[in-house]
Design a protein around this motif. Structure first.
Motif, PDB file in Angstrom:
ATOM      1  N   THR A 205      24.665 -21.914 -36.027  1.00 50.97           N
ATOM      2  CA  THR A 205      25.683 -20.898 -35.845  1.00 50.97           C
ATOM      3  C   THR A 205      24.954 -19.644 -35.370  1.00 50.97           C
ATOM      4  OG1 THR A 205      27.287 -21.727 -37.441  1.00 50.97           O
ATOM      5  CG2 THR A 205      27.282 -19.362 -37.043  1.00 50.97           C
ATOM      6  N   MET A 206      25.483 -19.004 -34.344  1.00 49.06           N
ATOM      7  CA  MET A 206      24.823 -17.842 -33.738  1.00 49.06           C
ATOM      8  C   MET A 206      25.685 -16.597 -33.922  1.00 49.06           C
ATOM      9  SD  MET A 206      22.018 -19.039 -32.536  1.00 49.06           S
ATOM     10  CE  MET A 206      21.503 -17.550 -31.677  1.00 49.06           C
ATOM     11  N   GLY A 207      25.012 -15.484 -34.147  1.00 55.16           N
ATOM     12  CA  GLY A 207      25.747 -14.245 -34.354  1.00 55.16           C
ATOM     13  C   GLY A 207      25.157 -13.072 -33.594  1.00 55.16           C
ATOM     14  N   TRP A 208      26.015 -12.114 -33.307  1.00 58.56           N
ATOM     15  CA  TRP A 208      25.606 -10.807 -32.794  1.00 58.56           C
ATOM     16  C   TRP A 208      25.879  -9.774 -33.887  1.00 58.56           C
ATOM     17  CZ3 TRP A 208      22.768  -9.940 -28.635  1.00 58.56           C
ATOM     18  CH2 TRP A 208      22.780 -10.861 -27.579  1.00 58.56           C
ATOM     19  N   PHE A 209      24.873  -8.981 -34.174  1.00 66.23           N
ATOM     20  CA  PHE A 209      24.973  -7.892 -35.132  1.00 66.23           C
ATOM     21  C   PHE A 209      24.664  -6.581 -34.430  1.00 66.23           C
ATOM     22  CE2 PHE A 209      25.119 -10.066 -39.277  1.00 66.23           C
ATOM     23  CZ  PHE A 209      24.848 -11.364 -38.877  1.00 66.23           C
ATOM     24  N   ARG A 210      25.008  -5.492 -35.076  1.00 67.63           N
ATOM     25  CA  ARG A 210      24.606  -4.198 -34.548  1.00 67.63           C
ATOM     26  C   ARG A 210      24.314  -3.248 -35.701  1.00 67.63           C
ATOM     27  NH1 ARG A 210      30.343  -2.100 -31.866  1.00 67.63           N
ATOM     28  NH2 ARG A 210      31.464  -1.753 -33.831  1.00 67.63           N
ATOM     29  N   ARG A 211      23.442  -2.279 -35.416  1.00 68.00           N
ATOM     30  CA  ARG A 211      23.156  -1.228 -36.384  1.00 68.00           C
ATOM     31  C   ARG A 211      23.222   0.113 -35.671  1.00 68.00           C
ATOM     32  NH1 ARG A 211      18.698  -2.194 -40.607  1.00 68.00           N
ATOM     33  NH2 ARG A 211      17.330  -2.416 -38.799  1.00 68.00           N
ATOM     34  N   ALA A 212      24.214   0.875 -36.031  1.00 71.24           N
ATOM     35  CA  ALA A 212      24.376   2.217 -35.472  1.00 71.24           C
ATOM     36  C   ALA A 212      23.527   3.194 -36.284  1.00 71.24           C
ATOM     37  CB  ALA A 212      25.840   2.624 -35.520  1.00 71.24           C
ATOM     38  N   PRO A 213      23.170   4.326 -35.704  1.00 73.51           N
ATOM     39  CA  PRO A 213      22.357   5.313 -36.434  1.00 73.51           C
ATOM     40  C   PRO A 213      23.002   5.704 -37.761  1.00 73.51           C
ATOM     41  CG  PRO A 213      22.483   5.898 -34.130  1.00 73.51           C
ATOM     42  CD  PRO A 213      23.427   4.758 -34.321  1.00 73.51           C
ATOM     43  N   GLY A 214      22.232   5.624 -38.827  1.00 74.03           N
ATOM     44  CA  GLY A 214      22.729   6.012 -40.143  1.00 74.03           C
ATOM     45  C   GLY A 214      23.638   5.014 -40.810  1.00 74.03           C
ATOM     46  N   LYS A 215      23.811   3.842 -40.208  1.00 75.66           N
ATOM     47  CA  LYS A 215      24.708   2.835 -40.778  1.00 75.66           C
ATOM     48  C   LYS A 215      23.953   1.534 -41.026  1.00 75.66           C
ATOM     49  CE  LYS A 215      28.957   4.637 -38.727  1.00 75.66           C
ATOM     50  NZ  LYS A 215      30.186   4.289 -37.956  1.00 75.66           N
ATOM     51  N   GLU A 216      24.577   0.685 -41.818  1.00 78.84           N
ATOM     52  CA  GLU A 216      23.983  -0.611 -42.099  1.00 78.84           C
ATOM     53  C   GLU A 216      24.266  -1.587 -40.952  1.00 78.84           C
ATOM     54  OE1 GLU A 216      24.104  -0.557 -46.987  1.00 78.84           O
ATOM     55  OE2 GLU A 216      25.241  -2.046 -45.873  1.00 78.84           O
ATOM     56  N   ARG A 217      23.448  -2.624 -40.896  1.00 80.63           N
ATOM     57  CA  ARG A 217      23.676  -3.662 -39.909  1.00 80.63           C
ATOM     58  C   ARG A 217      24.988  -4.378 -40.204  1.00 80.63           C
ATOM     59  NH1 ARG A 217      18.703  -7.488 -38.270  1.00 80.63           N
ATOM     60  NH2 ARG A 217      17.768  -5.428 -38.543  1.00 80.63           N
ATOM     61  N   GLU A 218      25.787  -4.604 -39.184  1.00 78.59           N
ATOM     62  CA  GLU A 218      27.058  -5.284 -39.375  1.00 78.59           C
ATOM     63  C   GLU A 218      27.218  -6.424 -38.373  1.00 78.59           C
ATOM     64  OE1 GLU A 218      30.641  -3.094 -38.479  1.00 78.59           O
ATOM     65  OE2 GLU A 218      29.857  -2.333 -36.570  1.00 78.59           O
ATOM     66  N   LEU A 219      27.925  -7.449 -38.839  1.00 84.93           N
ATOM     67  CA  LEU A 219      28.248  -8.560 -37.958  1.00 84.93           C
ATOM     68  C   LEU A 219      29.303  -8.095 -36.957  1.00 84.93           C
ATOM     69  CD1 LEU A 219      28.096 -11.634 -37.295  1.00 84.93           C
ATOM     70  CD2 LEU A 219      29.984 -11.930 -38.917  1.00 84.93           C
ATOM     71  N   VAL A 220      29.069  -8.384 -35.691  1.00 86.01           N
ATOM     72  CA  VAL A 220      30.033  -8.071 -34.637  1.00 86.01           C
ATOM     73  C   VAL A 220      30.839  -9.314 -34.269  1.00 86.01           C
ATOM     74  CG1 VAL A 220      30.317  -7.310 -32.248  1.00 86.01           C
ATOM     75  CG2 VAL A 220      28.569  -6.237 -33.713  1.00 86.01           C
ATOM     76  N   ALA A 221      30.130 -10.424 -34.078  1.00 87.71           N
ATOM     77  CA  ALA A 221      30.785 -11.668 -33.684  1.00 87.71           C
ATOM     78  C   ALA A 221      29.857 -12.821 -33.994  1.00 87.71           C
ATOM     79  CB  ALA A 221      31.119 -11.660 -32.196  1.00 87.71           C
TER      80      ALA A 221
END
Length: 122
Positions: A33-49
């Motif tokens: 299973t493959m995922g894309w995550f992102r981490r914005a400045p000052g925020k935690e890493r979150e699953l995008v898709a």
């Protein structure tokens, strides 16, 4: 050793589009299973898709209708097409691989890429 390498990030104006790719080597891509995550400045890493090995997708509400996740098992590559980008999409984007099916948590993923920066200007 499984390696993931993202590409395609950059700077784009609001309303624009970017396509991210993630090339996977050293493992059995088609079983993950493959995922894309992102981490914005000052925020935690979150699953995008995320997309299962069978092609079932999950996309978070804030990007639904704008982002599309896909995979090409023949090319061992994961994709994220991002349209109608907004400044709030600015983050470092990571691809990741998980041996489990649902894989909706950061801790479900064993392998990670180094990340690619996406910056959306207003």
């Amino acid at each position: 050793q499984v390696q993931l390498v993202e590409s395609g990030g950059g700077l784009v104006q609001a309303g624009g589009s970017l396509g991210l790719s993630c090339a996977v080597s050293g493992g059995t891509f088609s079983t993950y299973t493959m995922g894309w995550f992102r981490r914005a400045p000052g925020k935690e890493r979150e699953l995008v898709a995320r997309i299962t090995r069978g092609g079932s997708t999950y996309i978070i509400d804030s990007v639904k209708g704008r982002f599309t996740i896909s995979r090409d098992n023949a090319k061992n590559t994961l994709y994220l097409q991002m349209n109608n980008l907004i400044p709030e999409d600015t983050a470092v984007y990571y691809c990741a691989a998980a041996p489990t099916f649902l894989a909706l948590r950061v801790t479900d993923y064993n392998y990670w890429g180094q990340g690619t920066q996406v910056t959306v200007s207003s």
